[in-house]
Design a protein around this motif. Structure first.
Motif, PDB file in Angstrom:
ATOM      1  N   PHE A 131      -8.412  21.279 -20.897  1.00 35.40           N
ATOM      2  CA  PHE A 131      -8.090  21.038 -19.495  1.00 35.40           C
ATOM      3  C   PHE A 131      -8.299  19.574 -19.150  1.00 35.40           C
ATOM      4  N   SER A 132      -7.533  19.120 -18.190  1.00 39.77           N
ATOM      5  CA  SER A 132      -7.648  17.779 -17.629  1.00 39.77           C
ATOM      6  C   SER A 132      -7.217  17.895 -16.179  1.00 39.77           C
ATOM      7  N   LYS A 133      -8.128  17.679 -15.248  1.00 37.83           N
ATOM      8  CA  LYS A 133      -7.852  17.885 -13.827  1.00 37.83           C
ATOM      9  C   LYS A 133      -8.200  16.633 -13.035  1.00 37.83           C
ATOM     10  N   ALA A 134      -7.428  16.392 -11.988  1.00 36.33           N
ATOM     11  CA  ALA A 134      -7.651  15.258 -11.097  1.00 36.33           C
ATOM     12  C   ALA A 134      -8.265  15.744  -9.790  1.00 36.33           C
ATOM     13  N   ILE A 135      -9.185  14.968  -9.280  1.00 35.51           N
ATOM     14  CA  ILE A 135      -9.822  15.246  -7.996  1.00 35.51           C
ATOM     15  C   ILE A 135      -9.569  14.020  -7.121  1.00 35.51           C
ATOM     16  N   THR A 136      -8.951  14.226  -5.966  1.00 31.42           N
ATOM     17  CA  THR A 136      -8.603  13.122  -5.079  1.00 31.42           C
ATOM     18  C   THR A 136      -9.553  13.089  -3.891  1.00 31.42           C
ATOM     19  N   ILE A 137     -10.134  11.918  -3.662  1.00 31.99           N
ATOM     20  CA  ILE A 137     -11.100  11.720  -2.585  1.00 31.99           C
ATOM     21  C   ILE A 137     -10.440  10.901  -1.485  1.00 31.99           C
ATOM     22  N   PHE A 138     -10.533  11.384  -0.247  1.00 34.31           N
ATOM     23  CA  PHE A 138     -10.023  10.670   0.918  1.00 34.31           C
ATOM     24  C   PHE A 138     -11.227  10.228   1.753  1.00 34.31           C
ATOM     25  N   SER A 139     -11.313   8.915   2.018  1.00 27.78           N
ATOM     26  CA  SER A 139     -12.485   8.395   2.726  1.00 27.78           C
ATOM     27  C   SER A 139     -12.090   7.238   3.637  1.00 27.78           C
ATOM     28  N   ASN A 140     -13.091   6.666   4.270  1.00 28.92           N
ATOM     29  CA  ASN A 140     -12.866   5.502   5.111  1.00 28.92           C
ATOM     30  C   ASN A 140     -13.089   4.205   4.337  1.00 28.92           C
ATOM     31  N   ALA A 141     -13.046   4.258   3.014  1.00 27.65           N
ATOM     32  CA  ALA A 141     -13.257   3.085   2.164  1.00 27.65           C
ATOM     33  C   ALA A 141     -12.072   2.127   2.254  1.00 27.65           C
ATOM     34  N   LYS A 142     -12.278   0.939   1.729  1.00 31.04           N
ATOM     35  CA  LYS A 142     -11.225  -0.080   1.692  1.00 31.04           C
ATOM     36  C   LYS A 142      -9.970   0.478   1.021  1.00 31.04           C
ATOM     37  N   THR A 143     -10.174   1.210  -0.071  1.00 28.12           N
ATOM     38  CA  THR A 143      -9.098   1.964  -0.713  1.00 28.12           C
ATOM     39  C   THR A 143      -9.329   3.418  -0.312  1.00 28.12           C
ATOM     40  N   PRO A 144      -8.571   3.931   0.671  1.00 25.98           N
ATOM     41  CA  PRO A 144      -8.896   5.247   1.249  1.00 25.98           C
ATOM     42  C   PRO A 144      -8.685   6.450   0.333  1.00 25.98           C
ATOM     43  N   ARG A 145      -7.925   6.272  -0.755  1.00 24.77           N
ATOM     44  CA  ARG A 145      -7.679   7.381  -1.679  1.00 24.77           C
ATOM     45  C   ARG A 145      -8.130   6.978  -3.077  1.00 24.77           C
ATOM     46  N   LYS A 146      -8.992   7.789  -3.666  1.00 20.63           N
ATOM     47  CA  LYS A 146      -9.543   7.503  -4.992  1.00 20.63           C
ATOM     48  C   LYS A 146      -9.412   8.758  -5.846  1.00 20.63           C
ATOM     49  N   VAL A 147      -8.997   8.603  -7.103  1.00 20.21           N
ATOM     50  CA  VAL A 147      -8.840   9.739  -8.013  1.00 20.21           C
ATOM     51  C   VAL A 147      -9.902   9.649  -9.108  1.00 20.21           C
ATOM     52  N   ILE A 148     -10.623  10.754  -9.283  1.00 20.49           N
ATOM     53  CA  ILE A 148     -11.569  10.897 -10.389  1.00 20.49           C
ATOM     54  C   ILE A 148     -11.095  12.081 -11.227  1.00 20.49           C
ATOM     55  N   LYS A 149     -11.603  12.214 -12.450  1.00 18.91           N
ATOM     56  CA  LYS A 149     -11.064  13.244 -13.345  1.00 18.91           C
ATOM     57  C   LYS A 149     -12.158  13.992 -14.098  1.00 18.91           C
ATOM     58  N   ILE A 150     -11.817  15.224 -14.475  1.00 19.41           N
ATOM     59  CA  ILE A 150     -12.636  15.997 -15.407  1.00 19.41           C
ATOM     60  C   ILE A 150     -11.739  16.427 -16.557  1.00 19.41           C
ATOM     61  N   ARG A 151     -12.338  16.605 -17.713  1.00 12.11           N
ATOM     62  CA  ARG A 151     -11.576  17.086 -18.876  1.00 12.11           C
ATOM     63  C   ARG A 151     -12.530  17.749 -19.840  1.00 12.11           C
ATOM     64  N   GLY A 152     -11.970  18.538 -20.734  1.00  7.76           N
ATOM     65  CA  GLY A 152     -12.797  19.206 -21.726  1.00  7.76           C
ATOM     66  C   GLY A 152     -12.020  20.286 -22.440  1.00  7.76           C
ATOM     67  N   PHE A 153     -12.762  21.111 -23.186  1.00  5.88           N
ATOM     68  CA  PHE A 153     -12.154  22.196 -23.947  1.00  5.88           C
ATOM     69  C   PHE A 153     -13.073  23.402 -23.858  1.00  5.88           C
ATOM     70  N   ILE A 154     -12.509  24.534 -23.434  1.00  7.22           N
ATOM     71  CA  ILE A 154     -13.260  25.789 -23.337  1.00  7.22           C
ATOM     72  C   ILE A 154     -12.996  26.590 -24.601  1.00  7.22           C
ATOM     73  N   THR A 155     -14.054  26.880 -25.357  1.00  9.72           N
ATOM     74  CA  THR A 155     -13.913  27.660 -26.585  1.00  9.72           C
ATOM     75  C   THR A 155     -14.056  29.139 -26.259  1.00  9.72           C
ATOM     76  N   ASN A 156     -13.389  29.951 -27.019  1.00 11.77           N
ATOM     77  CA  ASN A 156     -13.451  31.401 -26.830  1.00 11.77           C
ATOM     78  C   ASN A 156     -14.521  31.948 -27.770  1.00 11.77           C
ATOM     79  N   GLU A 157     -15.708  32.181 -27.245  1.00 12.97           N
ATOM     80  CA  GLU A 157     -16.841  32.629 -28.070  1.00 12.97           C
ATOM     81  C   GLU A 157     -16.601  33.971 -28.735  1.00 12.97           C
TER      82      GLU A 157
END
Length: 134
Positions: free
Chosen positions: A95-121
């Motif tokens: 998986f690779s997912k984007a999380i978008t943050i909306f704020s009152n910052a100088k750059t009002p929209r910021k994207v951070i990400k998560i990624r990884g692999f889920i194994t089937n135990e």
């Protein structure tokens, strides 16, 4: 001349009003390989490096399998804040997912990400014998 001075003052006020900025310790969290149905919660830590309170207005994710939680209170200048993210680890595979943050910052929209692999135990590979051909 008066009009130019007024426009200059308005420009300076608008620049100083948006002097908030935040810096993340890491903009991507790599879960690595994790077991199916394990704890999928991770935390992004950031610092308000601006000179005004930082207000996180909204946070969205690229799918329903990722649930971000925003800070409810403004983050004061020089202080740290957290954004908790929960990923549904019941879905095996990468998986690779984007999380978008909306704020009152100088750059009002910021994207951070998560990624990884889920194994089937539940799937265990049969150990190979050195004596067999298969």
């Amino acid at each position: 001349m008066k009009t130019i001075f007024t426009l200059l003052c308005i420009g300076l006020i608008s620049v100083s009003a948006s002097a908030q900025e935040f810096k993340f310790e890491s903009e991507t969290i790599d879960y690595g390989k994790v077991a199916k149905a394990s704890n999928g919660e991770r935390t992004f830590i950031f610092t308000n490096v601006g000179d005004q309170p930082l207000i996180i207005e909204n946070i969205t994710s690229s799918c329903g399998c990722t649930v971000p939680k925003k800070p409810e209170q403004p983050i004061m200048p020089g202080k740290k804040g957290e954004i908790k993210v929960s990923y549904d680890t019941k879905r095996p595979g990468g998986f690779s997912k984007a999380i978008t943050i909306f704020s009152n910052a100088k750059t009002p929209r910021k994207v951070i990400k998560i990624r990884g692999f889920i194994t089937n135990e539940n799937v265990l590979e049969k150990p190979k014998s050195l004596l067999s051909d298969s």
